[in-house]
Design an enzyme around this catalytic site. Structure first.
Site, PDB file in Angstrom:
ATOM      1  N   TYR A   1      52.306  27.573  28.543  1.00  0.00           N
ATOM      2  CA  TYR A   1      51.496  28.755  28.903  1.00  0.00           C
ATOM      3  C   TYR A   1      50.096  28.394  29.400  1.00  0.00           C
ATOM      4  CZ  TYR A   1      50.049  29.278  23.832  1.00  0.00           C
ATOM      5  OH  TYR A   1      49.587  29.144  22.557  1.00  0.00           O
ATOM      6  N   GLU A   2      49.460  29.386  29.964  1.00  0.00           N
ATOM      7  CA  GLU A   2      48.148  29.210  30.599  1.00  0.00           C
ATOM      8  C   GLU A   2      48.226  28.194  31.750  1.00  0.00           C
ATOM      9  OE1 GLU A   2      46.005  31.415  29.337  1.00  0.00           O
ATOM     10  OE2 GLU A   2      44.671  30.907  30.988  1.00  0.00           O
ATOM     11  N   GLY A   3      49.361  28.239  32.473  1.00  0.00           N
ATOM     12  CA  GLY A   3      49.609  27.296  33.568  1.00  0.00           C
ATOM     13  C   GLY A   3      50.393  26.112  33.055  1.00  0.00           C
TER      14      GLY A   3
ATOM     15  N   GLN B   1      48.948  22.274  36.112  1.00  0.00           N
ATOM     16  CA  GLN B   1      47.667  21.617  35.804  1.00  0.00           C
ATOM     17  C   GLN B   1      47.492  20.370  36.671  1.00  0.00           C
ATOM     18  OE1 GLN B   1      45.570  23.149  33.733  1.00  0.00           O
ATOM     19  NE2 GLN B   1      47.132  24.678  33.232  1.00  0.00           N
TER      20      GLN B   1
END
Lengths: 592, 592
Positions: A434-436, A441
């Site tokens: 999650y969060e990319g 990344q």
């Protein structure tokens, strides 16, 4: 049952002997004297180990239950949430005018590591609220701030972030949720969002959803996305709660872990929403918080590694199995403890040397966030922006691997749920996604961050490494054990960057095929740098006559382990990168 | 829902173009002609994909339930078990006189990979039975064989292996379960065993437990352990079932995965048991089956990687997200499929190149088991004994890592249980632990197998690698892409072995601190060797005018990926090994 002990001493070392926070000229840092941070960390540690940690396995085994549209959180979560609120832990770094404590982000990050380590699923309710509040703080109108922030700072109301839809996650330009303007400044939001953490639950009076949606007639794709505030209950002008808004939880997902957090399918059926920030600038609004949010996820990777390590150490000292090959160490017992065995040591040292290096890296990143936000330091902003995908991707990949190593120390007892080691691994797994997702990344690092600002931040990074080496190479012990390996690893990183420059222009795949390895190579160099700096600090303490020599000697030995046993990975990553795009892209899709 | 497609074509390639089974002089191998193995694999593949695979998620979500001493397996398991029995799949390689098919182990291993890939938890019921039957076959009296084997070969009765107790797993010398002789040739077995896979369930008429226990008055420690047959129901002289024996399931463990298999706490309360093999020679009896059992677990690591990879490929081709950086590839769609992105390719190629190399390695190992058992080939026995810990440890570690990579391709959808990717990872995790945790495999490799027979097997391994390189280095393409990297990796392995020899004598920790890295280094060299040999076979096929050029070209490209992108790990492992014991053993236990 697993336990959690707050790593207060190590955090104090990083804050005061490595980062020297109280003497830094960042606004608010002068308050961060050692006694003060010790007191804060001590109290946070108590909440973490005494209240949150015992609920971790409860949350995992009970999970969240959706009945008649209402989500029931696990037994004990509500009480614990009250204690977190009463202790004033919900908004450490938010401004005082909205009920926060106005403390620097670096201290909030240290506290956050404790809460996440003790109970990641629980802490997410507060973490998501903090993220949503930050977005309103930066992009909201004065009225919006006044309406939402005080109750969100106190977690009377919690918050969510609604990005993903069933058919799109990374590629949000494909989004279908729409927001129709109603002529009165409000919008009707309609669509389905999935994977919404803390989307619905029973621990708050209201839930403030931040929702990405498209205003019809706006630009195509990602440029037509706007951000909206959609409260679960409408808020009256006097601040009291009005009628229920047209948003509901359709389902709770069954997940691999973080069962204590309700991951919801959220249905918006003409729900009333209010534009946050500008029309069609929703992604920009999200991006301004992205460094913090991603650093927060990197922190979770470290936190799970820490708690898993702590329990692995306890087990390795306690469990009697086999005899030391160099001679019995526990002659009165039926066998020696696991910790006598070199391969158990290898595993524990991998974990310990990662964790302490990662903590330094994380808090350095958090310090740069403060330098940027509080001090307006553009160089710090550039550097932390460069390093954010490394903190997120490397710390969560490695953090997960470390939970697997810790679980392995338990043998078969690690595989059954009773000992809690499986949960650490299952919970840690989400942070890579999650969060990319971590592949994103790596793409962000190589595709956006390296070339950013003409490469200024990455050049500054190399200058900093070189500067540190040069400044200290007169110290023979430091040079041999720390600076030389760091120099070697840093050369590998530079060579990789050079390879991208020379080949990526002609064919971007030449860079992107090596992006993941580059992220890990960069992560190792950062941890190598942290260890070299910590070694210097530890030497200084020992030379200065510090009483706790064992702590500093352990720090040096742990650092030497990292330099000798972990940094050699950089050559492997470079070799993979320099093999270029051909091996990666050789096959036609149908041959997979 | 995830699917499984049997990798028949790749298995055929390994069996016939790499291992040339039908022309090998091992007894029984002449029957293994390509048409025959194709037919067997085809049929096994159907059972795997059509019957076992659809039950995999059912087994995971329902698990096994203990009620009133009876264990209920998941819905559909009983029917599927009947189909497996009816198809004659339960004893492929057991002798015909006991109802087996007498096929070589190499073919049983290929079939086993299919069943495990489709449904690991289910296949374990048969796998454990096979293991127990093999022990009775080798160590049982004629009467014992006649009593138990026919029903075990058909899986009318299933089997278990009872080793672990709450306080001891690896160190079985600490065992407390005791067996009191009754004077009539039988024993009363009393004690508690844990982690007993398939310990109790509803799919068989009887369960034959093989139990390690100590006969009072025997030698201390591991030398006083004997092996016993303890049937769940007593077997009358006419073969009918008699009364219930004093053995019962006390609990089913909650585990991270393999929920479809009942992992039981088994309580023996004066249960009637019969000595299998000799008194106090229980460990020796276990050891004779250990290579096969451990190779079987290595197979599970590969199998989970294969099924996870297959589903990741499907998703990567199907899921539209983002655009190829080198230009749109799906102009009519809203986005390009994931598989256009280099980092997704990197992940899939890591998986594919591991899987195909591992399959060759596994089946080569299985072939050597046949050469040893059927052909009495001591060199093959020495070699497979050396390589067994590598097959078990390397294939399960890497196999698990590959399931994590495959899961990551799904992003958030990989974390929810709906898509089945989490299960592959959770199921694969156990293979690193059971049948000797991988740290124990590394210890076995370095502490026992390297010095075995004066180092003859490991010297033979190096000679074989050198011989292959020498024999083929006239082939320029093979030399550059395959033989040179193999030579380099092999040098690293030799250097590591040399380091152990030079330093391990003085201090065994110098070797043991590097044992885990050595196991991985060895694994990479073995897969490098397999790839070099497969490349040669693929080239030969292409030169011979094979019609399916895409298959062989893909094989070559996949092999080149392994050599360029995975083999560089050997240098890292060597560096870790050569750092020696100091960094690993530096800290006093209390400093962890």
């Amino acid at each position: 049952m697993p336990t959690y002990t707050a790593p207060t001493k190590d955090m104090q070392f990083v804050l005061h002997e490595l980062l020297n926070v109280s003497t830094a000229d960042t606004p608010g840092y002068s308050e961060l004297e050692a006694d003060f941070t010790a007191a804060v960390l001590e109290e946070a540690g108590k909440l973490a180990s005494e209240v949150l940690s015992p609920l971790n396995t409860v949350g995992d085994s009970e999970g969240c239950v959706l009945e008649n549209g209402v989500v029931r959180t696990p037994t004990g979560f509500r009480d614990a949430f009250e204690q977190m609120k009463e202790g004033g832990w919900t908004a450490l770094d938010l401004p005082e005018e909205f009920g926060g404590q106005n403390m620097p982000y670096v201290l909030g990050t240290a506290v956050g590591e404790m809460f996440s380590g003790a109970n990641q699923a629980f802490t997410m309710y507060q973490g998501l609220t903090h993220g949503a509040a930050s977005a309103i703080l930066v992009h909201g109108s004065d009225e919006q701030k006044a309406t939402y922030l005080p109750n969100m700072a106190s977690c009377q109301w919690t918050g969510t972030m609604n990005l993903t839809e069933p058919h799109c996650g990374t590629d949000l330009g494909l989004m279908r949720t729409r927001a129709e303007p109603q002529g009165d400044g409000s919008y009707k939001v309609t669509g389905q969002k999935i994977f919404i953490s803390a989307g619905e639950h029973d621990m708050a009076e209201n839930i403030i959803h931040l929702v990405l949606a498209k205003i019809p007639g706006g630009p195509e794709g990602i440029k037509g996305v706007s951000l909206f505030i959609v409260p679960k209950f409408m808020v009256n002008e006097d601040g009291s709660l009005g009628e229920r808004n047209g948003v509901s939880c359709g389902k709770i997902e069954e997940k691999m872990g973080i069962h204590g957090n309700s991951t919801c399918v959220m249905n918006y059926d003409g729900a009333t929403g209010y534009l946050l920030g500008e029309e069609h600038k929703g992604m920009r609004a999200m991006f301004t918080m992205m460094n913090e949010a991603r650093i927060g996820v990197g922190m979770q990777g470290l936190a799970q590694a820490e708690v898993a390590y702590q329990n692995a150490v306890d087990y390795a000292k306690d469990r009697l199995q086999g005899r030391a090959v160099t001679g019995t160490e526990n002659p009165d017992g039926p066998a020696d403890p696991l910790i006598v065995h070199p391969d158990i040591r290898r595993s524990l040292m991998d974990q310990k040397s990662f964790i302490e290096g990662a903590r330094a890296f994380l808090l350095w990143g958090a310090k740069m966030i403060d330098q940027s936000h509080r001090g307006g330091d553009d160089d710090a902003e550039g550097m932390v922006s460069l390093l954010t995908p490394v903190i997120k991707g490397f710390l969560t990949d490695e953090g997960f691997d470390m939970t697997i190593l810790a679980q392995q120390v338990y043998g078969g007892h690690g595989y059954i749920e009773e000992w809690g080691m499986s949960q650490f691994a299952r919970d840690a797994r989400i942070a890579m996604i999650y969060e990319g997702a971590n592949g994103v990344q790596a793409l962000d690092l190589v595709g956006r961050k390296l070339p950013q600002n003409g490469g200024k931040p990455v050049m500054a990074f190399f200058d900093m490494v070189k500067g540190f080496i040069k400044e200290n190479e007169g110290d023979e012990a430091l040079k041999k054990d720390f600076l030389d390996p760091l120099k070697e690893a840093s050369k590998h990183l530079q060579a990789a960057g050079m390879f991208f420059m020379q080949n990526g222009m002609k064919n971007p795949n030449e860079a992107l095929a090596g992006s993941y390895d580059f992220m890990h190579l960069f992560g190792h160099v950062c941890l190598g740098l942290m260890w070299a700096q910590m070694a210097k600090a530890a030497q200084a303490a020992l030379e200065g006559g510090a009483s706790d020599t064992a702590f500093y000697e352990t720090k040096l030995a742990t650092g030497r382990y990292y330099m000798q046993r972990r940094l050699p990975a950089t050559a492997m990553h470079l070799a993979r990168i320099e093999s270029g795009a051909d091996p990666v892209m050789a096959l036609p899709a149908e041959q997979f």
